[in-house]
Design a protein around this motif. Structure first.
Motif, PDB file in Angstrom:
ATOM      1  N   GLY A   1      -1.374  45.071  54.602  1.00 18.48           N
ATOM      2  CA  GLY A   1      -2.213  46.042  53.958  1.00 18.48           C
ATOM      3  C   GLY A   1      -1.260  47.067  53.360  1.00 18.48           C
ATOM      4  O   GLY A   1      -0.734  46.790  52.518  1.00 18.48           O
ATOM      5  N   PRO A   2      -1.515  48.260  54.008  1.00 19.08           N
ATOM      6  CA  PRO A   2      -0.920  49.481  53.429  1.00 19.08           C
ATOM      7  C   PRO A   2       0.653  49.387  53.349  1.00 19.08           C
ATOM      8  O   PRO A   2       1.254  50.086  52.569  1.00 19.08           O
ATOM      9  N   ALA A   3       1.191  48.385  54.175  1.00 22.71           N
ATOM     10  CA  ALA A   3       2.543  48.132  54.059  1.00 22.71           C
ATOM     11  C   ALA A   3       3.138  47.043  53.366  1.00 22.71           C
ATOM     12  O   ALA A   3       4.248  46.713  53.345  1.00 22.71           O
ATOM     13  N   ARG A   4       2.233  46.534  52.664  1.00 21.39           N
ATOM     14  CA  ARG A   4       2.493  45.058  52.056  1.00 21.39           C
ATOM     15  C   ARG A   4       3.508  45.291  50.899  1.00 21.39           C
ATOM     16  O   ARG A   4       4.380  44.784  50.710  1.00 21.39           O
ATOM     17  N   LEU A   5       3.598  46.450  50.534  1.00 22.48           N
ATOM     18  CA  LEU A   5       4.530  46.886  49.139  1.00 22.48           C
ATOM     19  C   LEU A   5       5.760  47.863  49.622  1.00 22.48           C
ATOM     20  O   LEU A   5       6.588  48.333  48.908  1.00 22.48           O
ATOM     21  N   ALA A   6       5.683  47.828  51.096  1.00 24.92           N
ATOM     22  CA  ALA A   6       6.700  48.839  51.726  1.00 24.92           C
ATOM     23  C   ALA A   6       8.229  48.275  51.118  1.00 24.92           C
ATOM     24  O   ALA A   6       8.433  47.336  50.882  1.00 24.92           O
ATOM     25  N   ARG A   7       8.987  49.251  50.778  1.00 25.59           N
ATOM     26  CA  ARG A   7      10.448  49.276  50.428  1.00 25.59           C
ATOM     27  C   ARG A   7      11.180  48.576  51.991  1.00 25.59           C
ATOM     28  O   ARG A   7      10.844  49.358  52.946  1.00 25.59           O
ATOM     29  N   HIS A   8      11.825  47.563  51.759  1.00 27.47           N
ATOM     30  CA  HIS A   8      12.492  47.341  52.825  1.00 27.47           C
ATOM     31  C   HIS A   8      13.908  46.384  52.475  1.00 27.47           C
ATOM     32  O   HIS A   8      14.119  46.137  51.417  1.00 27.47           O
ATOM     33  N   GLY A   9      15.001  46.431  53.482  1.00 29.64           N
ATOM     34  CA  GLY A   9      16.070  45.824  53.273  1.00 29.64           C
ATOM     35  C   GLY A   9      16.900  45.767  54.535  1.00 29.64           C
ATOM     36  O   GLY A   9      16.359  46.222  55.873  1.00 29.64           O
ATOM     37  N   ILE A  10      18.045  45.115  54.553  1.00 31.45           N
ATOM     38  CA  ILE A  10      18.981  44.927  55.658  1.00 31.45           C
ATOM     39  C   ILE A  10      20.241  45.554  55.311  1.00 31.45           C
ATOM     40  O   ILE A  10      21.157  45.389  54.634  1.00 31.45           O
TER      41      ILE A  10
END
Ligand code: SIN
Ligand code: FE2
Length: 217
Positions: A181-190
Protein backbone atom coordinates in the motif's frame (compact mmCIF):
# COMPACT_ATOMS: atom_id res chain seq x y z
CA UNK A 1 -7.98 -26.47 -8.58
CA UNK A 2 -5.94 -27.79 -11.49
CA UNK A 3 -4.42 -31.27 -11.38
CA UNK A 4 -0.93 -29.86 -11.67
CA UNK A 5 -1.16 -27.52 -8.70
CA UNK A 6 1.16 -28.35 -5.83
CA UNK A 7 -0.72 -29.19 -2.64
CA UNK A 8 0.38 -26.79 0.03
CA UNK A 9 -0.43 -25.95 3.61
CA UNK A 10 -1.49 -22.66 5.13
CA UNK A 11 1.41 -20.69 6.60
CA UNK A 12 1.06 -20.17 10.34
CA UNK A 13 1.94 -16.52 11.02
CA UNK A 14 2.91 -15.01 14.38
CA UNK A 15 1.15 -11.78 15.47
CA UNK A 16 2.17 -8.79 13.39
CA UNK A 17 4.58 -6.30 14.98
CA UNK A 18 3.37 -2.69 14.62
CA UNK A 19 5.65 -0.31 12.70
CA UNK A 20 5.79 3.47 12.43
CA UNK A 21 5.34 3.54 8.63
CA UNK A 22 1.84 2.77 7.31
CA UNK A 23 2.01 -0.15 4.87
CA UNK A 24 5.35 -1.45 6.18
CA UNK A 25 4.36 -4.77 7.75
CA UNK A 26 6.55 -6.90 10.00
CA UNK A 27 6.21 -10.41 11.37
CA UNK A 28 9.09 -11.17 13.76
CA UNK A 29 10.08 -14.82 13.91
CA UNK A 30 7.69 -15.96 11.19
CA UNK A 31 10.04 -18.86 10.37
CA UNK A 32 11.10 -20.88 13.42
CA UNK A 33 14.55 -22.47 13.45
CA UNK A 34 13.36 -25.69 11.77
CA UNK A 35 11.63 -23.72 8.99
CA UNK A 36 14.75 -21.56 8.56
CA UNK A 37 16.89 -24.69 8.20
CA UNK A 38 14.46 -26.13 5.66
CA UNK A 39 14.34 -22.92 3.59
CA UNK A 40 18.12 -22.57 3.72
CA UNK A 41 18.44 -26.15 2.44
CA UNK A 42 16.24 -25.27 -0.55
CA UNK A 43 18.34 -22.21 -1.36
CA UNK A 44 21.54 -24.24 -1.00
CA UNK A 45 20.15 -26.92 -3.34
CA UNK A 46 19.13 -24.27 -5.88
CA UNK A 47 22.66 -22.84 -5.88
CA UNK A 48 23.83 -25.92 -7.79
CA UNK A 49 21.96 -24.73 -10.89
CA UNK A 50 21.76 -21.02 -10.06
CA UNK A 51 25.06 -20.02 -8.41
CA UNK A 52 25.38 -16.70 -6.62
CA UNK A 53 27.09 -14.14 -8.82
CA UNK A 54 28.07 -10.51 -8.30
CA UNK A 55 25.96 -8.17 -10.47
CA UNK A 56 27.00 -4.67 -11.41
CA UNK A 57 25.02 -1.47 -11.50
CA UNK A 58 24.09 0.07 -14.86
CA UNK A 59 26.98 2.47 -14.14
CA UNK A 60 29.41 -0.46 -13.91
CA UNK A 61 29.94 -0.62 -10.13
CA UNK A 62 29.92 -4.11 -8.60
CA UNK A 63 27.28 -4.77 -5.93
CA UNK A 64 28.69 -5.74 -2.53
CA UNK A 65 25.82 -8.25 -2.33
CA UNK A 66 25.85 -11.44 -4.40
CA UNK A 67 22.59 -12.54 -6.01
CA UNK A 68 20.63 -15.37 -7.53
CA UNK A 69 16.89 -15.93 -8.12
CA UNK A 70 14.17 -18.55 -7.77
CA UNK A 71 10.94 -18.79 -9.77
CA UNK A 72 9.94 -18.09 -13.38
CA UNK A 73 11.52 -14.62 -13.37
CA UNK A 74 14.62 -13.15 -11.76
CA UNK A 75 15.74 -9.59 -11.08
CA UNK A 76 19.10 -8.77 -12.64
CA UNK A 77 21.29 -5.69 -13.05
CA UNK A 78 24.11 -5.03 -15.49
CA UNK A 79 25.24 -2.29 -17.86
CA UNK A 80 22.03 -2.75 -19.85
CA UNK A 81 19.99 -1.77 -16.78
CA UNK A 82 17.70 -3.28 -14.15
CA UNK A 83 15.18 -5.84 -15.36
CA UNK A 84 13.47 -9.19 -14.88
CA UNK A 85 14.47 -12.13 -17.04
CA UNK A 86 13.74 -15.89 -17.05
CA UNK A 87 17.38 -17.03 -17.14
CA UNK A 88 20.56 -16.76 -15.08
CA UNK A 89 22.82 -14.12 -16.66
CA UNK A 90 26.00 -16.20 -16.20
CA UNK A 91 24.84 -19.77 -16.93
CA UNK A 92 21.93 -18.96 -19.25
CA UNK A 93 19.83 -21.60 -17.45
CA UNK A 94 16.24 -21.04 -16.26
CA UNK A 95 15.98 -20.06 -12.58
CA UNK A 96 15.17 -22.95 -10.20
CA UNK A 97 11.54 -23.31 -9.07
CA UNK A 98 10.00 -21.16 -6.37
CA UNK A 99 9.82 -23.12 -3.07
CA UNK A 100 6.23 -24.00 -2.12
CA UNK A 101 6.66 -22.59 1.38
CA UNK A 102 7.25 -19.14 -0.15
CA UNK A 103 4.00 -19.40 -2.11
CA UNK A 104 2.24 -20.36 1.14
CA UNK A 105 3.80 -17.38 2.90
CA UNK A 106 2.68 -15.02 0.12
CA UNK A 107 -0.89 -16.33 0.34
CA UNK A 108 -0.90 -15.86 4.10
CA UNK A 109 0.45 -12.29 4.08
CA UNK A 110 -0.25 -10.63 0.74
CA UNK A 111 -3.79 -9.59 0.01
CA UNK A 112 -3.07 -10.18 -3.66
CA UNK A 113 -4.89 -12.55 -6.01
CA UNK A 114 -1.89 -13.76 -8.04
CA UNK A 115 1.23 -15.57 -6.80
CA UNK A 116 4.72 -14.05 -6.88
CA UNK A 117 6.68 -14.91 -10.02
CA UNK A 118 10.14 -13.84 -8.82
CA UNK A 119 12.25 -14.44 -5.73
CA UNK A 120 15.49 -12.47 -5.60
CA UNK A 121 18.02 -14.02 -3.20
CA UNK A 122 20.63 -11.60 -1.83
CA UNK A 123 23.71 -12.96 -0.04
CA UNK A 124 25.46 -10.52 2.31
CA UNK A 125 28.87 -11.11 3.82
CA UNK A 126 29.96 -9.08 6.85
CA UNK A 127 30.95 -6.10 4.70
CA UNK A 128 28.02 -6.07 2.28
CA UNK A 129 25.32 -3.43 2.34
CA UNK A 130 22.53 -2.13 0.14
CA UNK A 131 22.04 1.56 -0.52
CA UNK A 132 18.66 3.25 -0.14
CA UNK A 133 16.48 2.51 -3.17
CA UNK A 134 12.91 1.88 -4.27
CA UNK A 135 11.66 -1.39 -5.78
CA UNK A 136 10.04 -0.14 -8.96
CA UNK A 137 10.99 -2.48 -11.80
CA UNK A 138 7.70 -4.36 -11.51
CA UNK A 139 4.90 -3.88 -14.04
CA UNK A 140 2.21 -3.41 -11.39
CA UNK A 141 3.50 -1.34 -8.48
CA UNK A 142 0.38 -2.14 -6.43
CA UNK A 143 1.40 -5.76 -5.78
CA UNK A 144 3.30 -6.09 -2.49
CA UNK A 145 6.96 -6.93 -1.97
CA UNK A 146 7.58 -9.61 0.66
CA UNK A 147 10.96 -10.18 2.28
CA UNK A 148 12.38 -13.04 4.39
CA UNK A 149 15.64 -12.75 6.35
CA UNK A 150 17.92 -15.71 7.18
CA UNK A 151 21.23 -15.82 9.03
CA UNK A 152 22.99 -12.83 10.56
CA UNK A 153 20.80 -9.92 11.64
CA UNK A 154 20.88 -6.69 9.65
CA UNK A 155 20.13 -3.03 10.21
CA UNK A 156 17.34 -2.31 7.71
CA UNK A 157 16.68 1.36 6.93
CA UNK A 158 13.29 2.50 5.66
CA UNK A 159 11.57 5.81 5.01
CA UNK A 160 8.74 7.31 2.97
CA UNK A 161 8.84 7.19 -0.83
CA UNK A 162 9.54 10.88 -1.44
CA UNK A 163 10.68 12.92 1.53
CA UNK A 164 10.80 12.39 5.25
CA UNK A 165 13.05 10.81 7.82
CA UNK A 166 14.22 7.23 7.61
CA UNK A 167 14.33 4.89 10.60
CA UNK A 168 16.07 1.59 11.24
CA UNK A 169 14.64 -1.79 12.13
CA UNK A 170 16.74 -4.81 13.09
CA UNK A 171 15.82 -7.74 10.85
CA UNK A 172 16.75 -11.12 12.33
CA UNK A 173 16.79 -14.66 11.02
CA UNK A 174 13.22 -15.82 10.40
CA UNK A 175 11.70 -12.33 10.24
CA UNK A 176 9.31 -11.47 7.41
CA UNK A 177 8.43 -7.95 6.32
CA UNK A 178 6.40 -6.46 3.49
CA UNK A 179 6.16 -3.23 1.55
CA UNK A 180 2.47 -2.76 0.85
CA UNK A 181 0.00 0.00 0.00
CA UNK A 182 1.36 3.42 1.02
CA UNK A 183 4.80 1.86 1.76
CA UNK A 184 5.10 -0.05 -1.52
CA UNK A 185 7.54 2.53 -2.89
CA UNK A 186 9.24 3.24 0.44
CA UNK A 187 12.98 3.91 0.20
CA UNK A 188 14.85 1.11 1.92
CA UNK A 189 18.28 -0.45 2.23
CA UNK A 190 20.66 -2.36 4.49
CA UNK A 191 23.07 -0.23 6.55
CA UNK A 192 25.05 -3.19 7.80
CA UNK A 193 25.06 -6.85 8.72
CA UNK A 194 25.75 -7.84 12.33
CA UNK A 195 28.41 -10.48 11.79
CA UNK A 196 28.25 -13.45 14.14
CA UNK A 197 24.68 -12.76 15.32
CA UNK A 198 23.30 -16.04 13.92
CA UNK A 199 24.59 -19.60 13.57
CA UNK A 200 22.20 -20.50 10.72
CA UNK A 201 24.57 -20.08 7.77
CA UNK A 202 27.59 -22.38 8.14
CA UNK A 203 29.97 -19.69 6.87
CA UNK A 204 28.10 -16.78 8.49
CA UNK A 205 26.48 -13.92 6.60
CA UNK A 206 22.90 -13.08 5.73
CA UNK A 207 20.43 -14.21 3.09
CA UNK A 208 17.45 -12.11 2.08
CA UNK A 209 14.71 -13.49 -0.13
CA UNK A 210 12.41 -10.97 -1.80
CA UNK A 211 9.16 -12.14 -3.37
CA UNK A 212 7.64 -9.97 -6.05
CA UNK A 213 5.31 -9.98 -9.00
CA UNK A 214 7.44 -8.90 -11.93
CA UNK A 215 4.41 -8.78 -14.19
CA UNK A 216 6.56 -10.25 -16.99
CA UNK A 217 5.01 -13.72 -16.78
C1 SIN B 1 16.47 -5.42 -1.11
O1 SIN B 1 15.92 -4.35 -0.90
O2 SIN B 1 16.61 -5.90 -2.24
C2 SIN B 1 17.04 -6.23 0.02
C3 SIN B 1 16.59 -5.82 1.38
C4 SIN B 1 17.16 -6.75 2.43
O3 SIN B 1 18.23 -7.33 2.21
O4 SIN B 1 16.54 -6.90 3.49
FE1 FE2 C 1 14.63 -3.48 -2.39
Amino acid sequence: MSLSSTPSAAFDLPPETPTALPGFRLWKGAFDRAAQVALLAQVTAAEATAPFYRPETPGGRPFSVRMTNLGPMGWVSDRAGYRYQPTHPVTGAPWPPMPTILLDLWRATAAWPAPPDACLVNLYDARARMGLHQDRDEADLAAPVLSISLGDAAVFRIGPAQVGPTATVRLESGDVCALTGPARLARHGIDRVLAGSSTLLPDGGRLNLTLRRSGRT
